[in-house]
Design a protein around this motif. Structure first.
Motif, PDB file in Angstrom:
ATOM      1  N   VAL A  52       0.834  -1.206   0.000  1.00  0.00           N
ATOM      2  CA  VAL A  52       0.000   0.000   0.000  1.00  0.00           C
ATOM      3  C   VAL A  52       0.865   1.251   0.000  1.00  0.00           C
ATOM      4  O   VAL A  52       0.608   2.218  -0.742  1.00  0.00           O
ATOM      5  CB  VAL A  52      -0.962  -0.017   1.208  1.00  0.00           C
ATOM      6  N   ALA A  53       1.916   1.252   0.815  1.00  0.00           N
ATOM      7  CA  ALA A  53       2.812   2.418   0.873  1.00  0.00           C
ATOM      8  C   ALA A  53       3.491   2.646  -0.475  1.00  0.00           C
ATOM      9  O   ALA A  53       3.600   3.785  -0.950  1.00  0.00           O
ATOM     10  CB  ALA A  53       3.849   2.218   1.973  1.00  0.00           C
ATOM     11  N   ALA A  54       3.941   1.570  -1.107  1.00  0.00           N
ATOM     12  CA  ALA A  54       4.584   1.694  -2.421  1.00  0.00           C
ATOM     13  C   ALA A  54       3.606   2.201  -3.466  1.00  0.00           C
ATOM     14  O   ALA A  54       3.957   3.013  -4.328  1.00  0.00           O
ATOM     15  CB  ALA A  54       5.164   0.345  -2.836  1.00  0.00           C
ATOM     16  N   ALA A  55       2.356   1.735  -3.397  1.00  0.00           N
ATOM     17  CA  ALA A  55       1.344   2.176  -4.360  1.00  0.00           C
ATOM     18  C   ALA A  55       1.066   3.667  -4.204  1.00  0.00           C
ATOM     19  O   ALA A  55       0.966   4.404  -5.201  1.00  0.00           O
ATOM     20  CB  ALA A  55       0.061   1.369  -4.169  1.00  0.00           C
ATOM     21  N   ARG A  56       0.936   4.116  -2.977  1.00  0.00           N
ATOM     22  CA  ARG A  56       0.679   5.549  -2.750  1.00  0.00           C
ATOM     23  C   ARG A  56       1.868   6.399  -3.195  1.00  0.00           C
ATOM     24  O   ARG A  56       1.705   7.472  -3.780  1.00  0.00           O
ATOM     25  CB  ARG A  56       0.360   5.788  -1.272  1.00  0.00           C
ATOM     26  N   GLU A  57       3.060   5.907  -2.938  1.00  0.00           N
ATOM     27  CA  GLU A  57       4.258   6.652  -3.345  1.00  0.00           C
ATOM     28  C   GLU A  57       4.346   6.760  -4.861  1.00  0.00           C
ATOM     29  O   GLU A  57       4.846   7.744  -5.411  1.00  0.00           O
ATOM     30  CB  GLU A  57       5.508   5.949  -2.797  1.00  0.00           C
ATOM     31  N   ALA A  58       3.807   5.749  -5.540  1.00  0.00           N
ATOM     32  CA  ALA A  58       3.825   5.753  -7.005  1.00  0.00           C
ATOM     33  C   ALA A  58       2.677   6.565  -7.600  1.00  0.00           C
ATOM     34  O   ALA A  58       2.543   6.644  -8.819  1.00  0.00           O
ATOM     35  CB  ALA A  58       3.767   4.321  -7.521  1.00  0.00           C
ATOM     36  N   GLY A  59       1.835   7.156  -6.744  1.00  0.00           N
ATOM     37  CA  GLY A  59       0.734   7.968  -7.231  1.00  0.00           C
ATOM     38  C   GLY A  59      -0.471   7.186  -7.688  1.00  0.00           C
ATOM     39  O   GLY A  59      -1.288   7.680  -8.476  1.00  0.00           O
ATOM     40  N   THR A  60      -0.626   5.974  -7.201  1.00  0.00           N
ATOM     41  CA  THR A  60      -1.763   5.137  -7.575  1.00  0.00           C
ATOM     42  C   THR A  60      -3.064   5.758  -7.069  1.00  0.00           C
ATOM     43  O   THR A  60      -3.125   6.218  -5.925  1.00  0.00           O
ATOM     44  CB  THR A  60      -1.607   3.729  -6.968  1.00  0.00           C
ATOM     45  N   PRO A  61      -4.117   5.796  -7.885  1.00  0.00           N
ATOM     46  CA  PRO A  61      -5.396   6.353  -7.435  1.00  0.00           C
ATOM     47  C   PRO A  61      -5.896   5.642  -6.185  1.00  0.00           C
ATOM     48  O   PRO A  61      -5.718   4.427  -6.029  1.00  0.00           O
ATOM     49  CB  PRO A  61      -6.332   6.108  -8.628  1.00  0.00           C
ATOM     50  N   GLU A  62      -6.550   6.397  -5.317  1.00  0.00           N
ATOM     51  CA  GLU A  62      -7.003   5.831  -4.048  1.00  0.00           C
ATOM     52  C   GLU A  62      -8.018   4.708  -4.251  1.00  0.00           C
ATOM     53  O   GLU A  62      -8.106   3.789  -3.434  1.00  0.00           O
ATOM     54  CB  GLU A  62      -7.604   6.927  -3.158  1.00  0.00           C
ATOM     55  N   SER A  63      -8.796   4.771  -5.343  1.00  0.00           N
ATOM     56  CA  SER A  63      -9.755   3.685  -5.598  1.00  0.00           C
ATOM     57  C   SER A  63      -9.030   2.366  -5.825  1.00  0.00           C
ATOM     58  O   SER A  63      -9.489   1.303  -5.381  1.00  0.00           O
ATOM     59  CB  SER A  63     -10.625   4.025  -6.810  1.00  0.00           C
ATOM     60  N   THR A  64      -7.874   2.431  -6.492  1.00  0.00           N
ATOM     61  CA  THR A  64      -7.072   1.229  -6.717  1.00  0.00           C
ATOM     62  C   THR A  64      -6.370   0.798  -5.439  1.00  0.00           C
ATOM     63  O   THR A  64      -6.265  -0.399  -5.146  1.00  0.00           O
ATOM     64  CB  THR A  64      -6.041   1.475  -7.830  1.00  0.00           C
ATOM     65  N   VAL A  65      -5.897   1.775  -4.667  1.00  0.00           N
ATOM     66  CA  VAL A  65      -5.258   1.466  -3.389  1.00  0.00           C
ATOM     67  C   VAL A  65      -6.241   0.745  -2.474  1.00  0.00           C
ATOM     68  O   VAL A  65      -5.877  -0.206  -1.776  1.00  0.00           O
ATOM     69  CB  VAL A  65      -4.724   2.744  -2.719  1.00  0.00           C
ATOM     70  N   ASP A  66      -7.486   1.173  -2.502  1.00  0.00           N
ATOM     71  CA  ASP A  66      -8.490   0.542  -1.650  1.00  0.00           C
ATOM     72  C   ASP A  66      -8.689  -0.925  -2.032  1.00  0.00           C
ATOM     73  O   ASP A  66      -8.878  -1.777  -1.157  1.00  0.00           O
ATOM     74  CB  ASP A  66      -9.818   1.289  -1.755  1.00  0.00           C
ATOM     75  N   ARG A  67      -8.634  -1.229  -3.307  1.00  0.00           N
ATOM     76  CA  ARG A  67      -8.777  -2.623  -3.744  1.00  0.00           C
ATOM     77  C   ARG A  67      -7.573  -3.450  -3.318  1.00  0.00           C
ATOM     78  O   ARG A  67      -7.680  -4.661  -3.105  1.00  0.00           O
ATOM     79  CB  ARG A  67      -8.943  -2.684  -5.262  1.00  0.00           C
TER      80      ARG A  67
END
Length: 414
Positions: A52-67
């Motif tokens: 999750v931390a890596a995804a957020r750092e990469a700018g992944t949309p929150e909808s995708t982070v939630d999945r």
């Protein structure tokens, strides 16, 4: 020997033991897996936090982070899913048909596992447990290739599942993870003879890549450009309720409606009600000229819109002159997943169900019911949109093949 070939060979060896396992053994393994997931929740959530931390750092949309994200409640849901699988009927050994031939030979066609199943999927780490459980219950060893964005989560979950399977008397290699690099995936797709079938779960790009590049047989799942057609004889109150449910109840899934077709004779009345309701629900409508003229918030549709699986609060819409025009539109743009007609006319319903060639054709109900659980199948591996082997929700029986058992008393062919 490459790593992928070694993994596939180990899976093949494990599949032989699993194919002979009793239902009691498989169910015990599923219960052990569920208990282990709950016991290791803290470690699984910690591994997931890295992803999750890596995804957020990469700018992944929150909808995708939630999945992508897991918490104790979601891990418990994964465990509950495995326990539910244990309660389902074992398809292996089921007699599909059987009879005695005129020459006295006894013939039975029975369900058997595929053997080794490879599953290539995106994002959600809960798929790891779901897919492993479904494959185990149906007697298949599984090679799991999740997305790189869930690497730490999947590795933690697979380790737990392997240990639990072994504790129940099955080979740990009934569940294995596959490296996420592209070279490994390509090799998996070429492991014909060691891997019996590949099942891609994800977006259209992933599915088409697997279909186009694999020498292993592939079962296509999931892409859903689903239509709702409001017929001239529709109950418009019913139609509006169904449309809103099909589009907005969970827009990111493959059985959500992506396209609305309205018969011209009811278009003015229906669109006057439907367009404001869709806007209030946050839906952006991409319409043809007639739909654009009916609502101020409608965006002009492009040709691409009509063939798009949005997986979002977007909807293409068009007015058609007849049921036949609706059928032609669906034939041109549908992905073959689910189409619905809203009508009080039995003849219209009959014509629609005969003429529309999709995995599921629905009369006066939401497209959202095309799902293993909603169909009463229990767990599913996905929704097949192809015609060979399996079509529609793929429950446990669809994860098997068949073989013939022939019993004689010395008969010879003359």
């Amino acid at each position: 020997m490459s790593e992928i070939i070694e993994l596939a060979r180990r899976a093949r060896d494990a599949s032989y033991a699993l194919a002979e396992a009793s239902r009691a053994t498989k169910d015990a393994a599923l219960h052990a897996m569920a208990a282990a997931l709950r016991a290791k929740t803290e470690a699984i959530v910690a591994a997931n936090a890295v992803d999750v931390a890596a995804a957020r750092e990469a700018g992944t949309p929150e909808s995708t982070v939630d999945r992508l994200a897991l918490d104790p409640a979601r891990v418990d849901g994964m465990a509950a899913g495995l326990e539910q699988l244990a309660g389902l009927t074992d398809p292996v050994g089921e007699v599909v048909r059987g009879y005695t031939l005129p020459n006295g030979l006894e013939l039975r066609q029975v369900r058997v596992p595929f053997g080794v199943v490879g599953i290539i999927y995106e994002a959600r780490p809960n798929v790891t447990a779901d897919a492993a459980g479904i494959c185990l219950k149906s007697g298949n060893a599984v090679l799991l290739r999740g997305s790189s964005s869930a690497k730490s989560s999947n590795e933690a979950i697979i380790a737990v599942l392997r240990d639990a399977a072994e504790s129940a008397g099955l080979p740990a290699d009934v569940v294995q993870g596959v490296p996420t690099d592209r070279a490994a995936v390509k090799e998996l797709m070429q492991a014909r003879g060691l891997v019996d079938v590949l099942i891609p779960r994800g977006g259209a790009g992933l599915i088409q890549t697997v279909v186009g590049e694999s020498s292993v047989p592939v079962i296509e799942t999931g892409v859903g450009n689903c239509h709702v057609y409001v017929d001239a004889d529709a109950d418009l109150d019913l139609a509006l309720d169904i449309l809103l449910n099909a589009k907005t109840q969970r827009p990111s899934v493959c059985n959500a409606a992506e396209s609305l077709l309205v018969h011209a004779s009811v278009a003015d009345e229906f669109l006057a009600r439907a367009l404001p309701a869709l806007t209030s629900a946050g839906v952006t409508v991409h319409g043809d000229p007639a739909v654009v003229a009916a609502g101020k918030d409608v965006v002009a549709a492009t040709e691409e819109d009509y063939g798009t699986e949005y997986n979002s609060l977007d909807l293409s819409a068009a007015v058609v002159d007849s049921l036949e025009a609706a059928v032609q539109h669906i034939r041109r743009y549908s992905s073959g997943h689910t189409e619905a007609i809203i009508t009080r006319s039995q003849s219209a319903a009959r014509r629609f169900t005969q003429a529309v060639d999709s995995a599921a054709v629905v009369v006066n109900a939401s497209t959202r019911f095309t799902d293993g659980g909603e169909f009463g199948f229990g767990a599913e591996i996905g929704i097949s949109t192809q015609k060979l082997h399996a079509r529609g929700p793929m429950g446990l029986p669809e994860m098997t093949s068949t073989k013939y058992i022939v019993i004689g008393e010395g008969q010879i062919r003359t």
